[in-house]
Design a protein around this motif. Sequence first.
Motif, PDB file in Angstrom:
ATOM      1  N   ASN A   1      -7.424 -12.550 -26.211  1.00 13.21           N
ATOM      2  CA  ASN A   1      -8.686 -12.780 -25.511  1.00 13.21           C
ATOM      3  C   ASN A   1      -8.704 -13.992 -24.604  1.00 13.21           C
ATOM      4  OD1 ASN A   1      -8.694 -14.816 -27.391  1.00 13.21           O
ATOM      5  ND2 ASN A   1     -10.299 -13.924 -28.671  1.00 13.21           N
ATOM      6  N   GLN A   2      -7.553 -14.603 -24.347  1.00  8.71           N
ATOM      7  CA  GLN A   2      -7.527 -15.778 -23.480  1.00  8.71           C
ATOM      8  C   GLN A   2      -6.888 -15.427 -22.149  1.00  8.71           C
ATOM      9  OE1 GLN A   2      -5.652 -19.049 -25.433  1.00  8.71           O
ATOM     10  NE2 GLN A   2      -7.337 -19.374 -26.886  1.00  8.71           N
ATOM     11  N   LEU A   3      -7.536 -15.797 -21.075  1.00 11.23           N
ATOM     12  CA  LEU A   3      -7.033 -15.526 -19.730  1.00 11.23           C
ATOM     13  C   LEU A   3      -6.157 -16.690 -19.291  1.00 11.23           C
ATOM     14  CD1 LEU A   3      -7.314 -13.569 -17.298  1.00 11.23           C
ATOM     15  CD2 LEU A   3      -9.053 -15.109 -16.404  1.00 11.23           C
ATOM     16  N   PRO A   4      -4.882 -16.457 -18.990  1.00  7.71           N
ATOM     17  CA  PRO A   4      -4.000 -17.560 -18.599  1.00  7.71           C
ATOM     18  C   PRO A   4      -4.302 -18.047 -17.193  1.00  7.71           C
ATOM     19  CG  PRO A   4      -2.876 -15.491 -18.340  1.00  7.71           C
ATOM     20  CD  PRO A   4      -4.200 -15.171 -18.947  1.00  7.71           C
ATOM     21  N   SER A   5      -3.959 -19.289 -16.942  1.00  6.62           N
ATOM     22  CA  SER A   5      -4.106 -19.833 -15.596  1.00  6.62           C
ATOM     23  C   SER A   5      -3.089 -19.185 -14.679  1.00  6.62           C
ATOM     24  CB  SER A   5      -3.882 -21.347 -15.618  1.00  6.62           C
ATOM     25  OG  SER A   5      -3.764 -21.857 -14.314  1.00  6.62           O
ATOM     26  N   ILE A   6      -3.496 -18.886 -13.441  1.00  7.25           N
ATOM     27  CA  ILE A   6      -2.538 -18.360 -12.470  1.00  7.25           C
ATOM     28  C   ILE A   6      -2.436 -19.293 -11.272  1.00  7.25           C
ATOM     29  CG2 ILE A   6      -2.812 -15.956 -13.132  1.00  7.25           C
ATOM     30  CD1 ILE A   6      -4.607 -15.597 -10.679  1.00  7.25           C
ATOM     31  N   ASP A   7      -2.799 -20.567 -11.495  1.00  2.62           N
ATOM     32  CA  ASP A   7      -2.669 -21.548 -10.429  1.00  2.62           C
ATOM     33  C   ASP A   7      -1.194 -21.862 -10.224  1.00  2.62           C
ATOM     34  OD1 ASP A   7      -5.389 -21.676 -10.231  1.00  2.62           O
ATOM     35  OD2 ASP A   7      -5.590 -23.386 -11.597  1.00  2.62           O
ATOM     36  N   ASN A   8      -0.926 -22.486  -9.042  1.00  2.68           N
ATOM     37  CA  ASN A   8       0.455 -22.865  -8.755  1.00  2.68           C
ATOM     38  C   ASN A   8       0.922 -23.982  -9.673  1.00  2.68           C
ATOM     39  OD1 ASN A   8       0.414 -21.000  -6.774  1.00  2.68           O
ATOM     40  ND2 ASN A   8       0.123 -22.449  -5.109  1.00  2.68           N
TER      41      ASN A   8
ATOM     42  N   GLU B   1      11.620 -22.819  -4.723  1.00  2.00           N
ATOM     43  CA  GLU B   1      10.242 -22.395  -4.952  1.00  2.00           C
ATOM     44  C   GLU B   1      10.175 -20.971  -5.487  1.00  2.00           C
ATOM     45  OE1 GLU B   1       6.044 -22.793  -4.986  1.00  2.00           O
ATOM     46  OE2 GLU B   1       7.740 -24.185  -5.004  1.00  2.00           O
ATOM     47  N   PHE B   2      11.051 -20.116  -5.003  1.00  2.00           N
ATOM     48  CA  PHE B   2      11.094 -18.731  -5.480  1.00  2.00           C
ATOM     49  C   PHE B   2      11.455 -18.684  -6.963  1.00  2.00           C
ATOM     50  CE2 PHE B   2      13.064 -14.440  -5.773  1.00  2.00           C
ATOM     51  CZ  PHE B   2      12.022 -13.686  -5.255  1.00  2.00           C
TER      52      PHE B   2
ATOM     53  N   LEU C   1       6.366 -22.876   2.427  1.00  2.00           N
ATOM     54  CA  LEU C   1       6.854 -22.253   1.190  1.00  2.00           C
ATOM     55  C   LEU C   1       6.402 -20.798   1.086  1.00  2.00           C
ATOM     56  CD1 LEU C   1       6.279 -25.191  -1.347  1.00  2.00           C
ATOM     57  CD2 LEU C   1       8.442 -24.443  -0.335  1.00  2.00           C
ATOM     58  N   TRP C   2       6.952 -19.962   1.956  1.00  2.00           N
ATOM     59  CA  TRP C   2       6.569 -18.547   1.934  1.00  2.00           C
ATOM     60  C   TRP C   2       7.195 -17.788   0.776  1.00  2.00           C
ATOM     61  CZ3 TRP C   2      10.970 -15.656   2.423  1.00  2.00           C
ATOM     62  CH2 TRP C   2      12.035 -16.177   3.196  1.00  2.00           C
ATOM     63  N   THR C   3       8.077 -18.422   0.029  1.00  4.40           N
ATOM     64  CA  THR C   3       8.638 -17.788  -1.168  1.00  4.40           C
ATOM     65  C   THR C   3       7.722 -17.976  -2.374  1.00  4.40           C
ATOM     66  OG1 THR C   3       9.983 -19.790  -1.447  1.00  4.40           O
ATOM     67  CG2 THR C   3      11.049 -17.873  -0.451  1.00  4.40           C
ATOM     68  N   ASN C   4       6.577 -18.603  -2.171  1.00  6.51           N
ATOM     69  CA  ASN C   4       5.521 -18.681  -3.168  1.00  6.51           C
ATOM     70  C   ASN C   4       4.519 -17.582  -2.845  1.00  6.51           C
ATOM     71  OD1 ASN C   4       3.045 -19.289  -4.477  1.00  6.51           O
ATOM     72  ND2 ASN C   4       3.553 -21.466  -4.573  1.00  6.51           N
ATOM     73  N   CYS C   5       4.284 -16.666  -3.779  1.00  6.38           N
ATOM     74  CA  CYS C   5       3.430 -15.513  -3.508  1.00  6.38           C
ATOM     75  C   CYS C   5       1.994 -15.907  -3.186  1.00  6.38           C
ATOM     76  CB  CYS C   5       3.453 -14.543  -4.680  1.00  6.38           C
ATOM     77  SG  CYS C   5       2.985 -15.310  -6.247  1.00  6.38           S
ATOM     78  N   GLU C   6       1.547 -17.078  -3.656  1.00 13.80           N
ATOM     79  CA  GLU C   6       0.197 -17.528  -3.353  1.00 13.80           C
ATOM     80  C   GLU C   6       0.061 -17.956  -1.895  1.00 13.80           C
ATOM     81  OE1 GLU C   6      -2.277 -17.291  -5.363  1.00 13.80           O
ATOM     82  OE2 GLU C   6      -1.206 -16.794  -7.217  1.00 13.80           O
TER      83      GLU C   6
END
Length: 299
Positions: free
Chosen positions: A292-299, A272-273, A162-167
């Motif tokens: 003041n809340q940091l959002p999750s950046i997990d997949n 996936e993109f 899944l190279w269309t996922n930036c992670e």
Amino acid sequence: MTAPLLSVIIPSWNRANWVCDAIDSALRQGPDGSIEVIVIDDASSDDTRTLLLQRYARPIKAGTLVYRRLRQRKGSGYARNQGVALASGTFLAFLDSDDLWLEGKFKAELDIFARFPQTQVVISDSLSFAEGEANKQSRFEFNGLQASCNKRECWLKECDWLWTNCENSVATCSITLRRDLLPDLGLPLFADDLISCEDWELELKLYQFCRVRVTPALFAHVRSFDDASRVERAAASKTRSLKQTLSLLQNRRTVMERTRLLPELPQYLHKEFNRMRKLTEQQLAQLLSSDNQLPSIDN
């Protein structure tokens, strides 16, 4: 003077403590004259210039090391593009100033290019270090490419990755390409309007339009240090600030907005993109609606 086989572009900003390690690891990749190292100093305010001119006086005189200092800081994408313009090697690769190549990397890549002449790009595995401590997984293990290629050398199109996922990107220092690809890829090679994700944008081009050979061999150490040289990105072992997270998400969205995937690509890559596009918009909305809340950046 005979043209070098490989041109190595090293952008650097205030990395006098580390850049020599990167340069030495690049120069060791081949006999004298076969490797051209181009260091683009992004207007460093430390003693990078003095150090390099003293330590590498001989290779600079011989032309195997090229040093250029920008008058104003422009960012790593712009610096890499300046290096590309100076490059004369048959092959082109990139090495950040705090990273290292392991012995035999280019020799193994040359072997692949020789065995499969249609190869235009080679990508390999890497291991990340934060303040000298190694990650538990290599990059290929983390992004699924190790499993997708069954731990063997193969063509990218044979991998359900899944190279269309930036992670799931690979380290920039793990990419080697033929320099004659540049007219087809378009210049500038790296986006100079982004402070992150410019490497993923290049990958999206390479994986769509080039014949890419994957080797699971680990040939690079991607190092990060809390040395105040990562102003726009989180330092080693540090959590991203709200400002850094916002910048990352905005740059990620920019890349996806101006990327058009080929319709003939497998549908799972398109799916996936599109998922990543929607997730990024959601994360941006969440961040901008909270003070003041940091959002999750997990997949």
